[in-house]
Design an enzyme around this catalytic site. Structure first.
Site, PDB file in Angstrom:
ATOM      1  N   PHE A   2       1.681   3.145  -5.516  1.00 26.35           N
ATOM      2  CA  PHE A   2       0.514   3.159  -6.386  1.00 26.35           C
ATOM      3  C   PHE A   2      -0.478   4.206  -5.881  1.00 26.35           C
ATOM      4  O   PHE A   2      -0.281   4.812  -4.826  1.00 26.35           O
ATOM      5  CB  PHE A   2      -0.135   1.776  -6.414  1.00 26.35           C
ATOM      6  CG  PHE A   2       0.821   0.681  -6.809  1.00 26.35           C
ATOM      7  CD1 PHE A   2       1.015   0.352  -8.133  1.00 26.35           C
ATOM      8  CD2 PHE A   2       1.549  -0.011  -5.841  1.00 26.35           C
ATOM      9  CE1 PHE A   2       1.911  -0.636  -8.507  1.00 26.35           C
ATOM     10  CE2 PHE A   2       2.447  -1.002  -6.198  1.00 26.35           C
ATOM     11  CZ  PHE A   2       2.632  -1.320  -7.536  1.00 26.35           C
ATOM     12  N   SER A  50       7.067  -3.207 -11.171  1.00 27.38           N
ATOM     13  CA  SER A  50       6.060  -3.511 -10.155  1.00 27.38           C
ATOM     14  C   SER A  50       4.660  -3.357 -10.731  1.00 27.38           C
ATOM     15  O   SER A  50       4.364  -2.376 -11.417  1.00 27.38           O
ATOM     16  CB  SER A  50       6.219  -2.579  -8.952  1.00 27.38           C
ATOM     17  OG  SER A  50       7.446  -2.813  -8.290  1.00 27.38           O
ATOM     18  N   CYS A  57       1.581  -5.537  -4.329  1.00 21.17           N
ATOM     19  CA  CYS A  57       2.700  -5.127  -5.177  1.00 21.17           C
ATOM     20  C   CYS A  57       3.539  -6.351  -5.519  1.00 21.17           C
ATOM     21  O   CYS A  57       4.121  -6.987  -4.639  1.00 21.17           O
ATOM     22  CB  CYS A  57       3.555  -4.089  -4.450  1.00 21.17           C
ATOM     23  SG  CYS A  57       5.012  -3.559  -5.386  1.00 21.17           S
ATOM     24  N   THR A  59       6.332  -8.311  -8.536  1.00 19.11           N
ATOM     25  CA  THR A  59       7.385  -8.044  -9.515  1.00 19.11           C
ATOM     26  C   THR A  59       7.195  -8.917 -10.745  1.00 19.11           C
ATOM     27  O   THR A  59       7.062 -10.144 -10.632  1.00 19.11           O
ATOM     28  CB  THR A  59       8.772  -8.328  -8.908  1.00 19.11           C
ATOM     29  OG1 THR A  59       8.954  -7.499  -7.756  1.00 19.11           O
ATOM     30  CG2 THR A  59       9.871  -8.044  -9.919  1.00 19.11           C
ATOM     31  N   ALA A  75       5.328 -14.836  -2.927  1.00 22.62           N
ATOM     32  CA  ALA A  75       6.131 -15.257  -1.779  1.00 22.62           C
ATOM     33  C   ALA A  75       5.218 -15.872  -0.714  1.00 22.62           C
ATOM     34  O   ALA A  75       4.017 -15.592  -0.670  1.00 22.62           O
ATOM     35  CB  ALA A  75       6.885 -14.069  -1.198  1.00 22.62           C
ATOM     36  N   HIS A 113       1.254  -3.201  -0.017  1.00 18.59           N
ATOM     37  CA  HIS A 113       1.651  -4.079   1.081  1.00 18.59           C
ATOM     38  C   HIS A 113       0.409  -4.388   1.916  1.00 18.59           C
ATOM     39  O   HIS A 113       0.033  -3.631   2.809  1.00 18.59           O
ATOM     40  CB  HIS A 113       2.721  -3.411   1.955  1.00 18.59           C
ATOM     41  CG  HIS A 113       3.950  -3.047   1.193  1.00 18.59           C
ATOM     42  ND1 HIS A 113       4.872  -2.132   1.652  1.00 18.59           N
ATOM     43  CD2 HIS A 113       4.403  -3.460  -0.016  1.00 18.59           C
ATOM     44  CE1 HIS A 113       5.851  -2.015   0.769  1.00 18.59           C
ATOM     45  NE2 HIS A 113       5.584  -2.797  -0.250  1.00 18.59           N
ATOM     46  N   THR A 158     -13.053   5.341   0.355  1.00 16.46           N
ATOM     47  CA  THR A 158     -13.281   6.095   1.581  1.00 16.46           C
ATOM     48  C   THR A 158     -14.115   5.276   2.553  1.00 16.46           C
ATOM     49  O   THR A 158     -15.151   4.724   2.168  1.00 16.46           O
ATOM     50  CB  THR A 158     -14.007   7.424   1.281  1.00 16.46           C
ATOM     51  OG1 THR A 158     -13.229   8.176   0.347  1.00 16.46           O
ATOM     52  CG2 THR A 158     -14.203   8.231   2.546  1.00 16.46           C
TER      53      THR A 158
END
Length: 232
Positions: A2, A50, A57, A59, A75, A113, A158
């Protein structure tokens, strides 16, 4: 992959615990399912695609184009690492579809992640900018540097300041961004999902592999120097 440029804010329809989720061997298992209402995310969406949900991220496991909703599974690792397990009906989430190969990247490489969550410990305005101060763990702080990239709830931002002793960093949102993401609605004490710049991790890994070789080379040079001195 992404970019950290949020495309829309979706609305949580439900977060449910299910015990009838089909597993690979045909049996049923338990799990957590998140249902989100969105519009842009449905454009070009397909089962298995995704979607970045507030920096995570995930599914797509079910798509309802008539109702403009999609479902994803959470999960156990996702629930441990993020705050998604605390979402409630009506909560807003940042959403971004996976980037296209060859497309522009106006943010940075965001994997979706999440490394950990951080806690908002202060927020203030500076003219039309909105600043946040985030408390983090030492493990995460090690990869955060002033003026470096960081993904906050999936938004590419940033870093402004970093205090390695007090374990916090700051970032700011310009006026345009404030209206496009969920972070401005958060208060002191709320959590945000954090993903540090993956390039820092790769650099550390490469350096870790190189250091033993450099140390061995230095030891060999030192041994040769001693041998030369002894032979004089």
């Amino acid at each position: 992959m992404f970019t950290g440029i949020v495309e829309e804010m979706g609305e949580v329809v439900s977060l449910t615990q299910r015990d009838d989720m089909p597993l690979w061997d045909g049996t049923k298992g338990s799990g957590t399912e998140l249902t989100v209402k969105a519009s842009i995310m449905m454009e070009g969406a397909y089962l298995g695609c995704s979607i970045c949900v507030s920096g995570v991220c995930l599914t797509a496991t079910e798509l309802d184009y008539d109702e403009s909703i999609f479902r994803v599974g959470l999960a156990p690792e996702t629930i441990r690492r993020t705050y998604l397990g605390d979402l409630k009906t009506g909560d807003a989430v940042n959403l971004e579809r996976a980037s296209e190969i060859g497309g522009r990247n106006s943010g940075h490489f965001v994997q979706g992640h999440v490394d950990d969550t951080g806690e908002i410990i202060d927020r203030w305005t500076d003219e039309d900018s909105l600043f946040f101060k985030i408390k983090v763990t030492p493990d995460v702080l090690a990869y955060i540097v002033p003026k470096g990239f960081i993904a906050i709830d999936g938004t590419s931002l940033t870093v402004c300041e970093v205090d390695y002793q007090e374990k916090w960093f700051t970032f700011m949102l310009v006026e345009y961004t404030q209206k496009k993401i969920i972070v401005p609605a958060k208060k002191v004490g709320d959590r945000v999902n954090l993903e540090v710049d993956v390039l820092g991790k790769y650099s550390e890994n490469a350096l870790a592999a190189l250091i033993p070789r450099l140390e061995a080379l230095e030891a060999k040079v030192e041994s040769l120097e001693k041998a030369l001195v002894a032979g004089k």
